[in-house]
Design a protein around this motif. Structure first.
Motif, PDB file in Angstrom:
ATOM      1  N   GLU A   1       0.838  -1.201   0.000  1.00  8.01           N
ATOM      2  CA  GLU A   1       0.000   0.000   0.000  1.00  8.01           C
ATOM      3  C   GLU A   1       0.875   1.253   0.000  1.00  8.01           C
ATOM      4  O   GLU A   1       1.741   1.420   0.872  1.00  8.01           O
ATOM      5  CB  GLU A   1      -0.905   0.010   1.225  1.00  8.01           C
TER       6      GLU A   1
ATOM      7  N   ASP B   1       1.613   5.127   0.497  1.00 12.40           N
ATOM      8  CA  ASP B   1       1.121   6.253   1.308  1.00 12.40           C
ATOM      9  C   ASP B   1       1.103   7.522   0.452  1.00 12.40           C
ATOM     10  O   ASP B   1       0.098   8.201   0.343  1.00 12.40           O
ATOM     11  CB  ASP B   1       2.027   6.422   2.531  1.00 12.40           C
TER      12      ASP B   1
ATOM     13  N   GLU C   1      -0.405  12.922  -3.151  1.00 13.14           N
ATOM     14  CA  GLU C   1      -1.257  11.933  -2.492  1.00 13.14           C
ATOM     15  C   GLU C   1      -1.832  10.961  -3.533  1.00 13.14           C
ATOM     16  O   GLU C   1      -1.747  11.201  -4.740  1.00 13.14           O
ATOM     17  CB  GLU C   1      -2.406  12.648  -1.752  1.00 13.14           C
TER      18      GLU C   1
ATOM     19  N   TYR D   1       5.684   3.852   1.291  1.00 16.09           N
ATOM     20  CA  TYR D   1       4.613   2.909   1.618  1.00 16.09           C
ATOM     21  C   TYR D   1       4.076   3.153   3.032  1.00 16.09           C
ATOM     22  O   TYR D   1       4.741   3.769   3.866  1.00 16.09           O
ATOM     23  CB  TYR D   1       5.128   1.479   1.491  1.00 16.09           C
ATOM     24  N   LYS D   2       2.892   2.605   3.230  1.00 16.31           N
ATOM     25  CA  LYS D   2       2.250   2.818   4.529  1.00 16.31           C
ATOM     26  C   LYS D   2       2.991   2.120   5.664  1.00 16.31           C
ATOM     27  O   LYS D   2       2.808   2.475   6.829  1.00 16.31           O
ATOM     28  CB  LYS D   2       0.786   2.372   4.464  1.00 16.31           C
ATOM     29  N   ASP D   3       3.826   1.119   5.318  1.00 16.07           N
ATOM     30  CA  ASP D   3       4.603   0.462   6.376  1.00 16.07           C
ATOM     31  C   ASP D   3       5.894   1.228   6.715  1.00 16.07           C
ATOM     32  O   ASP D   3       6.713   0.769   7.513  1.00 16.07           O
ATOM     33  CB  ASP D   3       4.930  -0.985   5.966  1.00 16.07           C
TER      34      ASP D   3
END
Lengths: 146, 81
Positions: free
Chosen positions: A40, A42, A83, A124-126
């Protein structure tokens, strides 16, 4: 202007691109994808070597206008933080007939991706990140565009 | 000559400052500057080997002789779009 650090206003650009001799307008918007390599995303960050990028944009658009009978051509690329679903790059071509507008549009975006000194960081979201690459290449050898 | 500034782009920023200052005491070939960068960050060798090098905004050859008046930029493969 080929590079901007502010949002690309697609409706405004499209409205400015109409031409009385054109029966076709093609708009390509390259947008931030929320999933990359199964992870995913970000946000993205783009940066450019602007002094080197400008003449490359100019050459690509000039050559497109020499290859196809275009009545108008626009290409703008974002830099900075973007975004998900934001427009990263827009190409608008207009011509009397759709075949030329489609072909020129594809030609421009393919060359922009391969030749303009712009870099993308995918965050990434991680918390991890990748640096994008549009080709498995080095600048001194054979290039293979994706 | 005391130092040269090298602008780093893309993934090079994982290894170097965006503006990397390299102390130099003699005029060097571009290839020698590159070798020095690799010695500083061996893990960046693969990426550096794929980079183009711009001097004053123009892609340059590795035998170019560097002086402090030159603006260097290391350009990894592009990823716009």
């Amino acid at each position: 202007m080929y590079i901007t650090s502010t949002n690309i206003n697609i409706p405004e650009l499209f409205a400015q691109s109409h031409h009385p001799h054109s029966g076709a307008m093609v708009l390509f918007s390259g947008e931030v994808r929320g999933l990359n390599k199964g992870k995913e995303v970000d946000y993205l960050e783009y940066e450019a070597h602007e002094a080197m990028a400008t003449p490359v944009f100019e050459a690509i658009l000039k050559e497109a206008q020499e290859k196809w009978p275009l009545n108008g051509v626009t290409c703008i690329h974002r830099v900075g933080k973007l975004e998900i679903s934001a427009c990263a790059v827009v190409v608008i071509t207009s011509s009397a007939h759709r075949k030329d507008a489609y072909a020129a549009n594809r030609y421009i975006i393919d060359r922009v991706k391969a030749e303009v000194p712009i870099w993308k960081k995918e965050v990434y979201k991680d918390g991890s990140h990748d640096w994008g690459s549009n080709c498995e290449c080095n600048h001194h050898g054979k290039t293979t565009s994706h | 000559m005391n130092s040269i500034k090298i602008d780093m782009y893309g993934g090079l920023k994982d290894f170097f400052d965006a503006e990397t200052i390299l102390p130099v005491y003699t005029i060097k070939k571009l290839s020698e500057v590159i070798a020095e960068l690799i010695s500083l960050q061996p893990d960046a060798e693969e990426l550096i080997s794929k980079c183009a090098i711009a001097i004053n905004g123009a892609i340059s050859r590795e035998d170019f002789l560097i002086s402090e008046i030159h603006e260097l930029a290391l350009l990894p493969p592009y990823s716009g779009g």
